[in-house]
Design an enzyme around this catalytic site. Sequence first.
Site, PDB file in Angstrom:
ATOM      1  N   GLU B  78      31.657   2.809  16.081  1.00  0.00           N
ATOM      2  CA  GLU B  78      30.867   2.882  14.847  1.00  0.00           C
ATOM      3  C   GLU B  78      31.047   1.577  14.074  1.00  0.00           C
ATOM      4  O   GLU B  78      30.108   1.053  13.476  1.00  0.00           O
ATOM      5  CB  GLU B  78      31.322   4.074  13.990  1.00  0.00           C
ATOM      6  CG  GLU B  78      31.083   5.436  14.620  1.00  0.00           C
ATOM      7  CD  GLU B  78      29.620   5.876  14.564  1.00  0.00           C
ATOM      8  OE1 GLU B  78      28.792   5.120  14.020  1.00  0.00           O
ATOM      9  OE2 GLU B  78      29.313   6.962  15.081  1.00  0.00           O
ATOM     10  N   HIS B 112      30.502   7.611   9.416  1.00  0.00           N
ATOM     11  CA  HIS B 112      30.769   8.207  10.731  1.00  0.00           C
ATOM     12  C   HIS B 112      32.199   7.887  11.171  1.00  0.00           C
ATOM     13  O   HIS B 112      32.899   8.740  11.713  1.00  0.00           O
ATOM     14  CB  HIS B 112      29.790   7.676  11.780  1.00  0.00           C
ATOM     15  CG  HIS B 112      28.349   8.019  11.485  1.00  0.00           C
ATOM     16  ND1 HIS B 112      27.303   7.562  12.247  1.00  0.00           N
ATOM     17  CD2 HIS B 112      27.786   8.764  10.500  1.00  0.00           C
ATOM     18  CE1 HIS B 112      26.161   8.015  11.741  1.00  0.00           C
ATOM     19  NE2 HIS B 112      26.431   8.743  10.683  1.00  0.00           N
ATOM     20  N   TYR B 118      38.585  11.894  10.161  1.00  0.00           N
ATOM     21  CA  TYR B 118      38.786  13.269   9.671  1.00  0.00           C
ATOM     22  C   TYR B 118      39.093  14.206  10.841  1.00  0.00           C
ATOM     23  O   TYR B 118      39.975  15.068  10.761  1.00  0.00           O
ATOM     24  CB  TYR B 118      37.506  13.679   8.939  1.00  0.00           C
ATOM     25  CG  TYR B 118      37.464  15.065   8.325  1.00  0.00           C
ATOM     26  CD1 TYR B 118      38.573  15.640   7.710  1.00  0.00           C
ATOM     27  CD2 TYR B 118      36.268  15.783   8.324  1.00  0.00           C
ATOM     28  CE1 TYR B 118      38.485  16.899   7.131  1.00  0.00           C
ATOM     29  CE2 TYR B 118      36.171  17.036   7.753  1.00  0.00           C
ATOM     30  CZ  TYR B 118      37.298  17.595   7.160  1.00  0.00           C
ATOM     31  OH  TYR B 118      37.205  18.839   6.591  1.00  0.00           O
ATOM     32  N   GLU B 216      21.814   8.976  13.340  1.00  0.00           N
ATOM     33  CA  GLU B 216      21.609   8.073  14.481  1.00  0.00           C
ATOM     34  C   GLU B 216      20.159   8.079  14.952  1.00  0.00           C
ATOM     35  O   GLU B 216      19.661   7.071  15.453  1.00  0.00           O
ATOM     36  CB  GLU B 216      22.535   8.460  15.642  1.00  0.00           C
ATOM     37  CG  GLU B 216      24.015   8.230  15.386  1.00  0.00           C
ATOM     38  CD  GLU B 216      24.396   6.758  15.228  1.00  0.00           C
ATOM     39  OE1 GLU B 216      23.602   5.892  15.614  1.00  0.00           O
ATOM     40  OE2 GLU B 216      25.489   6.498  14.694  1.00  0.00           O
ATOM     41  N   HIS B 219      18.566   5.545  12.933  1.00  0.00           N
ATOM     42  CA  HIS B 219      18.978   4.191  13.352  1.00  0.00           C
ATOM     43  C   HIS B 219      18.158   3.738  14.564  1.00  0.00           C
ATOM     44  O   HIS B 219      17.720   2.591  14.650  1.00  0.00           O
ATOM     45  CB  HIS B 219      20.466   4.165  13.733  1.00  0.00           C
ATOM     46  CG  HIS B 219      21.389   4.577  12.638  1.00  0.00           C
ATOM     47  ND1 HIS B 219      22.745   4.738  12.830  1.00  0.00           N
ATOM     48  CD2 HIS B 219      21.169   4.871  11.331  1.00  0.00           C
ATOM     49  CE1 HIS B 219      23.312   5.119  11.695  1.00  0.00           C
ATOM     50  NE2 HIS B 219      22.382   5.205  10.769  1.00  0.00           N
TER      51      HIS B 219
END
Lengths: 141, 335
Positions: B78, B112, B118, B216, B219
């Site tokens: 990412e 992301h 996380y 995405e 994107h």
Amino acid sequence: MSCVTFLTDEQRRRLHLAALDGSPVSTFRSPEVTESTLRRIAALGQDPRPGIRASAAAHRHAPQDLLHLLAEDPDTRVRVALARNAWVGADLLGRLAGDAAPAVRQWVAVHTSTTPAVRDRLAQDDDAQVRAVVAMVTSSR
Amino acid sequence: MTDTTETSTGILGTGIREGLLLKPVTYPWAMELYDQAVANTWFPNEVQLGEDLGDFDRMSEDERHALTFLMSYFNPNELLVNKALAFGVYPYVNAAECHLYLAKQMWEEANHCMSFEYVLETFPIDREAAYNSHVEVPSMAAKEEFEVRFIRRMTEQTLDISTTEGKQDFVRNLVAYNVILEGIWFYSGFMVALSFRQRNLLRNFGSLIDWIVRDESLHLKFGINLILTVLDENPDVATPAFADEIRGMILHAVEMEEAYNRDMLPNGILGLNADYINTYVRYLADRRLEELGFEPEYGVANPAKWMAAANDTLQLVNFFESINTSYEVNTRADS
């Protein structure tokens, strides 16, 4: 050579120490939900573009009245986004279980907040795909 | 090759003097994507990953290996996309509306990356192993090396975006990070990540991946639109030799992904093995080739039709049919 393969012994040592350090890199907190946040989501829900309304329908903090309004949206993508919203409650899911679009009813069938009664009703659905999804969900639980 | 005329009126340029006024909007598709991206804004902690811990405890070693492998790949990559944008795209685009979208995209890549952090914080994944394997697993390192090669070229002072060669370098970088990394490799990983939910495992993790896929997909639309606009405005770029090279890049990327997937799933997990994923990779590559105006290469059907759920329809049942038929490829027409 990739930039990542430039890791020196010292960098590897620091990586090792960082891995041992149990503290998280972030508090992972999102901004507080304010009145203006809710007004923004409500405005998104009124947008003429279905993709934008779908974003409102999927929003974590979408107000209940907006979600109910979007349950009647003419665009299936919006109602699918609603049925996929993990924070939608059982009452609204029960309503969406009667949606005209099989895709919406399929997402209701897999939603974790859908009640057994609603899922039982979907097990008798006219659409074979909906019935198959219910069977899959039931067998895997 | 020869120099071409100034590109300050097109989408390419130095992006400093030209990209300062938003109106008139020259590329409305970029504004549309910006609006949608802003509407899609989300934060990782809105997903209650902790509720998936019980599932994680029940997962097999092979399933945990696959999840760790995915985190190991996604997390640094990412950030690698952001390098490609910062060094290879933003400085060479003139249009303010494109800059707006790129700025939002860069935040999304950061979001992301934090989402995968996380995951690493929530699940008992060996972080050191996860961080290291993208360096130490050859098939994973090869994919990164491929990307870095094109990004590095964009940082060289000899690159002149007003020349045919410079524009071709720009397109190469776009194809590498957008079409290949985001449009094929990431989607391959998303399919594996979402396959857990298809089996009623890691449902909250699946929601997190849903949100990422939603970003995405925008994107990818932006990158493809940008490539096609550059090619349309600069007819000197798409020579037959260059077209062959771009096609070859995509086919090479498929080979790399196939090796990577064999490392990720050496034994297969329920409903998935490397062959199944690699068929999906070939299906994706064909779609990307078509979007760029090429003929498809592989002609395979989508074995994971349920991945359409990432967009707007649900195909859960087909996934389970595939389990029952030993990874049989679904040959029905694609949706």
